[in-house]
Write a protein that holds these residues in place. Structure first.
Motif, PDB file in Angstrom:
ATOM      1  N   GLU A  60       2.062   1.559  -1.767  1.00 15.40           N
ATOM      2  CA  GLU A  60       2.242   3.013  -1.817  1.00 15.40           C
ATOM      3  C   GLU A  60       1.093   3.719  -1.103  1.00 15.40           C
ATOM      4  O   GLU A  60       1.301   4.686  -0.354  1.00 15.40           O
ATOM      5  N   ALA A  61      -0.139   3.238  -1.323  1.00 17.01           N
ATOM      6  CA  ALA A  61      -1.291   3.830  -0.647  1.00 17.01           C
ATOM      7  C   ALA A  61      -1.196   3.652   0.865  1.00 17.01           C
ATOM      8  O   ALA A  61      -1.492   4.571   1.637  1.00 17.01           O
ATOM      9  N   ALA A  62      -0.763   2.470   1.303  1.00 17.63           N
ATOM     10  CA  ALA A  62      -0.624   2.215   2.738  1.00 17.63           C
ATOM     11  C   ALA A  62       0.445   3.099   3.357  1.00 17.63           C
ATOM     12  O   ALA A  62       0.254   3.655   4.447  1.00 17.63           O
ATOM     13  N   MET A  63       1.556   3.265   2.670  1.00 17.98           N
ATOM     14  CA  MET A  63       2.620   4.112   3.205  1.00 17.98           C
ATOM     15  C   MET A  63       2.161   5.561   3.311  1.00 17.98           C
ATOM     16  O   MET A  63       2.464   6.257   4.282  1.00 17.98           O
ATOM     17  N   GLY A  64       1.377   6.017   2.321  1.00 14.24           N
ATOM     18  CA  GLY A  64       0.853   7.372   2.381  1.00 14.24           C
ATOM     19  C   GLY A  64      -0.077   7.561   3.563  1.00 14.24           C
ATOM     20  O   GLY A  64      -0.032   8.597   4.247  1.00 14.24           O
ATOM     21  N   ARG A  69      -0.656   9.853   9.297  1.00 15.30           N
ATOM     22  CA  ARG A  69      -1.069   9.704  10.694  1.00 15.30           C
ATOM     23  C   ARG A  69       0.103   9.672  11.670  1.00 15.30           C
ATOM     24  O   ARG A  69      -0.081   9.918  12.869  1.00 15.30           O
ATOM     25  N   VAL A  70       1.282   9.299  11.178  1.00 12.31           N
ATOM     26  CA  VAL A  70       2.458   9.164  12.048  1.00 12.31           C
ATOM     27  C   VAL A  70       3.543  10.115  11.544  1.00 12.31           C
ATOM     28  O   VAL A  70       4.210   9.821  10.547  1.00 12.31           O
ATOM     29  N   PRO A  71       3.717  11.249  12.180  1.00  8.29           N
ATOM     30  CA  PRO A  71       4.760  12.184  11.745  1.00  8.29           C
ATOM     31  C   PRO A  71       6.131  11.507  11.749  1.00  8.29           C
ATOM     32  O   PRO A  71       6.470  10.759  12.668  1.00  8.29           O
ATOM     33  N   ASP A  72       6.897  11.755  10.698  1.00  8.31           N
ATOM     34  CA  ASP A  72       8.259  11.225  10.581  1.00  8.31           C
ATOM     35  C   ASP A  72       8.311   9.698  10.546  1.00  8.31           C
ATOM     36  O   ASP A  72       9.333   9.099  10.926  1.00  8.31           O
ATOM     37  N   ALA A  73       7.237   9.059  10.118  1.00  4.89           N
ATOM     38  CA  ALA A  73       7.250   7.600  10.015  1.00  4.89           C
ATOM     39  C   ALA A  73       8.332   7.158   9.030  1.00  4.89           C
ATOM     40  O   ALA A  73       8.478   7.727   7.948  1.00  4.89           O
ATOM     41  N   GLN A  74       9.080   6.152   9.431  1.00  5.99           N
ATOM     42  CA  GLN A  74      10.097   5.564   8.565  1.00  5.99           C
ATOM     43  C   GLN A  74       9.541   4.256   8.020  1.00  5.99           C
ATOM     44  O   GLN A  74       9.670   3.197   8.633  1.00  5.99           O
ATOM     45  N   VAL A  75       8.898   4.348   6.883  1.00  6.74           N
ATOM     46  CA  VAL A  75       8.214   3.197   6.321  1.00  6.74           C
ATOM     47  C   VAL A  75       8.562   3.065   4.849  1.00  6.74           C
ATOM     48  O   VAL A  75       8.654   4.066   4.126  1.00  6.74           O
ATOM     49  N   ARG A  76       8.801   1.839   4.426  1.00  8.70           N
ATOM     50  CA  ARG A  76       9.065   1.565   3.015  1.00  8.70           C
ATOM     51  C   ARG A  76       8.503   0.186   2.692  1.00  8.70           C
ATOM     52  O   ARG A  76       7.933  -0.475   3.560  1.00  8.70           O
ATOM     53  N   ALA A  77       8.660  -0.234   1.450  1.00  2.57           N
ATOM     54  CA  ALA A  77       8.025  -1.482   1.018  1.00  2.57           C
ATOM     55  C   ALA A  77       8.977  -2.318   0.169  1.00  2.57           C
ATOM     56  O   ALA A  77       9.891  -1.792  -0.472  1.00  2.57           O
ATOM     57  N   ARG A 226      -9.235   4.375   7.086  1.00  5.80           N
ATOM     58  CA  ARG A 226      -7.885   4.797   6.714  1.00  5.80           C
ATOM     59  C   ARG A 226      -7.857   4.950   5.190  1.00  5.80           C
ATOM     60  O   ARG A 226      -7.260   4.146   4.488  1.00  5.80           O
ATOM     61  N   PRO A 227      -8.550   5.957   4.669  1.00  3.33           N
ATOM     62  CA  PRO A 227      -8.598   6.090   3.211  1.00  3.33           C
ATOM     63  C   PRO A 227      -7.219   6.364   2.633  1.00  3.33           C
ATOM     64  O   PRO A 227      -6.426   7.076   3.262  1.00  3.33           O
ATOM     65  N   PRO A 228      -6.903   5.786   1.467  1.00  5.47           N
ATOM     66  CA  PRO A 228      -7.758   4.914   0.654  1.00  5.47           C
ATOM     67  C   PRO A 228      -7.625   3.429   1.001  1.00  5.47           C
ATOM     68  O   PRO A 228      -8.199   2.590   0.312  1.00  5.47           O
TER      69      PRO A 228
END
Length: 317
Positions: A60-64, A69-77, A226-228
């Motif tokens: 969750e922290a990585a996706m945030g 940094r990447v507008p409209d990033a399509q990322v999930r886990a 790349r906090p956190p």
């Protein structure tokens, strides 16, 4: 042929990778370290990027961080534990996709000191996670990879593997355990797997390609914050300045794997790493290391891995 169609492709730009809208990529260990930067860079292409992680909180922290940094990033886990072989089929099912365009085998365990540890399946922890886990995961991913037009399996090895040799009679390091050597051998086993997988895919006429990459020398102290997920202090930055002449940060360590996923000129069975002495710089194809080009050792490792994981590869043997 028109002049436009005969033009050479533009030079590879690590900061402007080509678009990959509509593609789906899985990055194991995408929540931290080099895997995080692979995921961040792939997210900038418009692709859907799935982070495979043992920790939902870290994912969750990585996706945030990526979304910031990447507008409209399509990322999930998805939850992924490579040390638990029985959990891998359900992890693949939880991807909930009808195809997978690439997987980056990045996740890994690195122990610095004894004692020797084992997975729940009884395998030495680093060999069992870094190699056997990815070996079995790829088998379960193969239907999704085969459903894509030209999928890629990108295995992230290590420069540390260049000086190691596998002991095929002691893959689990039972006879003599040294943590750093066992880690290097586990990464070498991954790289052997990547090469052998491509040979077997070519033999069956599969459109799936297998490519091996390594990050060179990649240090936390040279990695941008790349906090956190990662915070670099001013003291660490200053202290690491001399090392920057020889090695690089983990953001740059991600470049060879990202190029192996995206560059249409990449071919199966290739090895990609940093340009300068294999330690730093932009990604390039490098000669396959002599000991990595031994098909007999890779085939023996394949057979042993299949037995240890209890996986049947059907047409790949």
């Amino acid at each position: 042929m028109s002049p436009a169609s005969s033009s050479p492709p533009p030079p590879w730009d690590v900061r402007r990778p080509p678009r990959a809208d509509g593609s789906v990529f899985l990055v194991t260990g995408g929540n931290t370290g080099i895997g995080y930067f692979v995921a961040e860079q792939l997210s900038s292409t418009g692709a859907t990027v799935v982070l495979g992680s043992r920790s939902p909180a870290k994912a969750e922290a990585a996706m945030g961080s990526i979304r910031a940094r990447v507008p409209d990033a399509q990322v999930r886990a998805v939850r992924l534990d490579l040390a638990d072989l029985a959990s891998l089929p359900s992890t693949v099912e939880s991807l909930a996709v009808d195809r997978l365009d690439a997987v980056v085998h990045n996740a890994g365990v690195a122990l610095d000191d004894p004692p020797r540890q084992e997975t729940g399946d009884g395998h030495e922890l680093m060999f069992g996670t870094n190699h056997l886990g990815h070996f079995a995961l790829t088998r379960w991913l193969m239907p999704l990879l085969s459903a894509a037009t030209a999928a890629r399996v990108v295995t992230m090895g290590s420069f540390a593997a260049k000086s190691e040799r596998l002991d095929l009679d002691d893959l689990q390091s039972r006879n003599e355990y040294r943590a750093k050597r066992t880690y290097g051998r586990s990464k070498l086993a991954q790289m052997y797997f990547g090469m052998e997988l491509d040979r077997r895919l070519r033999a069956t006429g599969s459109p799936v390609m297998s490519v091996v990459a390594h990050p060179g020398g990649a240090l936390d102290s040279l990695t941008p914050s790349r906090p956190p997920v990662h915070v670099r202090t001013a003291g660490a930055r200053l202290g690491a300045a001399p090392a920057a002449l020889l090695v690089q940060g983990k953001d740059a360590g991600a470049w060879p794997a990202v190029r192996a996923v995206l560059d249409p000129a990449v071919r199966g069975g290739e090895l990609w790493g940093p340009r300068v002495f294999g330690l730093r710089g932009e990604p390039r194809r490098e000669p396959v290391w002599d000991h990595l080009a031994a098909p007999s050792a890779a085939a023996r490792l394949w057979d042993a891995s299949r037995e240890l994981t209890g996986t049947s590869w059907e047409c790949l043997g």
